[in-house]
Design a protein around this motif. Structure first.
Motif, PDB file in Angstrom:
ATOM      1  N   LEU A   2       0.886  -1.166   0.000  1.00 14.97           N
ATOM      2  CA  LEU A   2       0.000   0.000   0.000  1.00 14.97           C
ATOM      3  C   LEU A   2       0.915   1.204   0.000  1.00 14.97           C
ATOM      4  O   LEU A   2       2.013   1.162   0.596  1.00 14.97           O
ATOM      5  CB  LEU A   2      -0.882   0.020   1.255  1.00 14.97           C
ATOM      6  N   ASP A   3       0.482   2.286  -0.628  1.00 18.04           N
ATOM      7  CA  ASP A   3       1.305   3.502  -0.633  1.00 18.04           C
ATOM      8  C   ASP A   3       1.467   4.016   0.802  1.00 18.04           C
ATOM      9  O   ASP A   3       0.664   3.706   1.676  1.00 18.04           O
ATOM     10  CB  ASP A   3       0.632   4.601  -1.467  1.00 18.04           C
ATOM     11  N   ARG A   4       2.463   4.868   0.978  1.00 22.30           N
ATOM     12  CA  ARG A   4       2.739   5.401   2.319  1.00 22.30           C
ATOM     13  C   ARG A   4       1.518   6.118   2.900  1.00 22.30           C
ATOM     14  O   ARG A   4       1.221   6.032   4.084  1.00 22.30           O
ATOM     15  CB  ARG A   4       3.934   6.361   2.244  1.00 22.30           C
ATOM     16  N   ASP A   5       0.763   6.823   2.038  1.00 22.33           N
ATOM     17  CA  ASP A   5      -0.394   7.575   2.553  1.00 22.33           C
ATOM     18  C   ASP A   5      -1.700   6.780   2.484  1.00 22.33           C
ATOM     19  O   ASP A   5      -2.760   7.309   2.812  1.00 22.33           O
ATOM     20  CB  ASP A   5      -0.546   8.913   1.807  1.00 22.33           C
ATOM     21  N   THR A   6      -1.649   5.525   2.055  1.00 19.49           N
ATOM     22  CA  THR A   6      -2.861   4.689   2.059  1.00 19.49           C
ATOM     23  C   THR A   6      -2.983   4.011   3.426  1.00 19.49           C
ATOM     24  O   THR A   6      -1.974   3.603   4.006  1.00 19.49           O
ATOM     25  CB  THR A   6      -2.780   3.613   0.940  1.00 19.49           C
ATOM     26  N   VAL A   7      -4.211   3.899   3.910  1.00 23.20           N
ATOM     27  CA  VAL A   7      -4.438   3.291   5.218  1.00 23.20           C
ATOM     28  C   VAL A   7      -5.264   2.019   5.031  1.00 23.20           C
ATOM     29  O   VAL A   7      -5.753   1.732   3.950  1.00 23.20           O
ATOM     30  CB  VAL A   7      -5.176   4.277   6.168  1.00 23.20           C
ATOM     31  N   TYR A  66       1.267  -0.424  -9.600  1.00 19.93           N
ATOM     32  CA  TYR A  66       1.802   0.686  -8.816  1.00 19.93           C
ATOM     33  C   TYR A  66       0.858   1.899  -8.863  1.00 19.93           C
ATOM     34  O   TYR A  66       0.467   2.323  -9.950  1.00 19.93           O
ATOM     35  CB  TYR A  66       3.186   1.022  -9.389  1.00 19.93           C
ATOM     36  N   HIS A  67       0.475   2.429  -7.691  1.00 18.94           N
ATOM     37  CA  HIS A  67      -0.413   3.604  -7.596  1.00 18.94           C
ATOM     38  C   HIS A  67      -1.679   3.439  -8.447  1.00 18.94           C
ATOM     39  O   HIS A  67      -2.177   4.415  -9.023  1.00 18.94           O
ATOM     40  CB  HIS A  67       0.303   4.874  -8.118  1.00 18.94           C
ATOM     41  N   GLN A  68      -2.175   2.217  -8.528  1.00 20.77           N
ATOM     42  CA  GLN A  68      -3.216   1.961  -9.527  1.00 20.77           C
ATOM     43  C   GLN A  68      -4.455   2.836  -9.377  1.00 20.77           C
ATOM     44  O   GLN A  68      -4.925   3.422 -10.362  1.00 20.77           O
ATOM     45  CB  GLN A  68      -3.633   0.483  -9.508  1.00 20.77           C
ATOM     46  N   ILE A  69      -4.995   2.917  -8.164  1.00 24.44           N
ATOM     47  CA  ILE A  69      -6.245   3.688  -8.024  1.00 24.44           C
ATOM     48  C   ILE A  69      -5.980   5.168  -8.271  1.00 24.44           C
ATOM     49  O   ILE A  69      -6.759   5.847  -8.947  1.00 24.44           O
ATOM     50  CB  ILE A  69      -6.879   3.425  -6.648  1.00 24.44           C
ATOM     51  N   LYS A  70      -4.855   5.657  -7.756  1.00 25.95           N
ATOM     52  CA  LYS A  70      -4.538   7.082  -7.974  1.00 25.95           C
ATOM     53  C   LYS A  70      -4.444   7.364  -9.478  1.00 25.95           C
ATOM     54  O   LYS A  70      -4.930   8.388  -9.960  1.00 25.95           O
ATOM     55  CB  LYS A  70      -3.225   7.439  -7.273  1.00 25.95           C
ATOM     56  N   ARG A  71      -3.827   6.433 -10.198  1.00 26.19           N
ATOM     57  CA  ARG A  71      -3.670   6.668 -11.639  1.00 26.19           C
ATOM     58  C   ARG A  71      -4.993   6.486 -12.394  1.00 26.19           C
ATOM     59  O   ARG A  71      -5.250   7.162 -13.382  1.00 26.19           O
ATOM     60  CB  ARG A  71      -2.576   5.756 -12.197  1.00 26.19           C
ATOM     61  N   TYR A 105      -8.080  10.499  -0.406  1.00 28.69           N
ATOM     62  CA  TYR A 105      -8.124   9.549   0.721  1.00 28.69           C
ATOM     63  C   TYR A 105      -8.248   8.156   0.138  1.00 28.69           C
ATOM     64  O   TYR A 105      -9.041   7.928  -0.789  1.00 28.69           O
ATOM     65  CB  TYR A 105      -9.343   9.845   1.609  1.00 28.69           C
ATOM     66  N   LEU A 106      -7.462   7.220   0.675  1.00 31.60           N
ATOM     67  CA  LEU A 106      -7.535   5.844   0.173  1.00 31.60           C
ATOM     68  C   LEU A 106      -7.351   4.872   1.334  1.00 31.60           C
ATOM     69  O   LEU A 106      -6.373   4.969   2.085  1.00 31.60           O
ATOM     70  CB  LEU A 106      -6.458   5.627  -0.896  1.00 31.60           C
ATOM     71  N   GLU A 107      -8.312   3.976   1.451  1.00 25.25           N
ATOM     72  CA  GLU A 107      -8.278   2.979   2.538  1.00 25.25           C
ATOM     73  C   GLU A 107      -8.641   1.617   1.979  1.00 25.25           C
ATOM     74  O   GLU A 107      -9.689   1.478   1.336  1.00 25.25           O
ATOM     75  CB  GLU A 107      -9.300   3.372   3.626  1.00 25.25           C
TER      76      GLU A 107
HETATM   77  N1  URA Z   1      -3.897   2.041  -5.405  1.00 18.68           N
HETATM   78  C1  URA Z   1      -3.140   3.115  -5.107  1.00 18.68           C
HETATM   79  O1  URA Z   1      -3.078   4.078  -5.857  1.00 18.68           O
HETATM   80  N2  URA Z   1      -2.462   3.098  -3.943  1.00 18.68           N
HETATM   81  C2  URA Z   1      -2.521   2.078  -3.061  1.00 18.68           C
HETATM   82  O2  URA Z   1      -1.895   2.128  -1.997  1.00 18.68           O
HETATM   83  C3  URA Z   1      -3.312   0.970  -3.388  1.00 18.68           C
HETATM   84  C4  URA Z   1      -4.001   0.977  -4.579  1.00 18.68           C
END
Ligand code: URA
Length: 238
Positions: A102-107, A184-189, A200-202
């Protein structure tokens, strides 16, 4: 092996609690009560019971952590705290590592284990193990975002994501995303490709296992036997 070491390695009790349980007479070895924590036992041939229930030796640990912000998904890092450092020293001795990143800022939900084979199978791109995330975005996502997710969002670098599901809140600035892959960073991208930014990502589910609502950020617990079985079933492993 010492009895108290055996008990703590069964992951029911910490080393301290194990010694206390022995002293309080809660432990039997082959049906006989013992009060000596340093007694030598064999995990293969002796039957050890806690309060009358047999305990089995398990060299693998499976932990659910509610990851806080600011921690990196790694076993070591030269400058930043790692998710492994949130576990007790007793657990760290088993050399657990995060199952995925998980990214550093993902919880949220992170599984840590020392079962390399299971982790490898769960993360294999061939398996499509589902992961569910709660997210918020800076702006409402456009009409048609749901269809784009289903068709496969095309990222800025041209990568076409696998079909995913997005369930948006009424204001379309957040909701739940279910992915069957983990780039990598899939949801953000993906959200960026639709013209907004994740704020915000959890992670709330991994392979059908839900984040335990009783765990505060930074807290963890062992997975239950049923949860471990469910993970193994998901990858057809005994
Ligand atoms: N997608 C993201 O961008 N970040 C994550 O930590 C997990 C999924």
């Amino acid at each position: 092996m010492r009895l108290d070491k055996f008990l703590s390695e069964c992951h029911l009790l910490s080393r301290k609690e194990s010694s206390r349980a022995v002293k309080c007479g809660r432990i039997t070895v082959n049906g006989r009560q013992t009060v000596s924590a340093d007694m030598s036992i064999s995990p293969d041939t002796d039957e050890i019971a806690l309060d009358g229930t047999p305990v089995s030796y398990n060299k693998f640990i499976y932990v659910m952590l509610n990851k806080p912000e600011g921690y990196v998904s790694a076993t070591e890092d030269s400058s930043l705290p790692t998710v492994v450092e949130l576990l007790s020293e007793d657990l760290q001795k088993f050399k657990p590592f995060p199952c995925g990143r998980l990214d550093r800022d993902t919880v949220g939900l992170m599984i840590l284990t020392n079962d390399g084979e299971l982790s490898h199978l769960l993360l294999s791109p061939k398996r499509h193990v589902p992961k569910k995330y709660l997210f918020k975005s800076a702006d409402p996502l456009p009409l048609g975002a749901e269809q784009s997710f289903e068709n496969g969002v095309i990222l800025a670098d041209g990568y076409e994501c696998k079909s995913a599901k997005i369930e948006l809140s009424e204001d379309r600035s957040g909701g739940i995303i279910t992915l069957n892959e983990g780039k990598y960073h899939q949801i953000k991208r993906m959200v960026a490709a639709l013209g907004s930014k994740v704020t915000y990502l959890e992670r709330i589910e991994f392979s059908g296992i839900a984040l335990d609502k009783n765990l505060g950020r930074g807290e963890y617990r062992h997975l239950t036997e049923d949860e471990v079985k469910a993970l193994k079933n998901a990858v057809n492993r005994k």
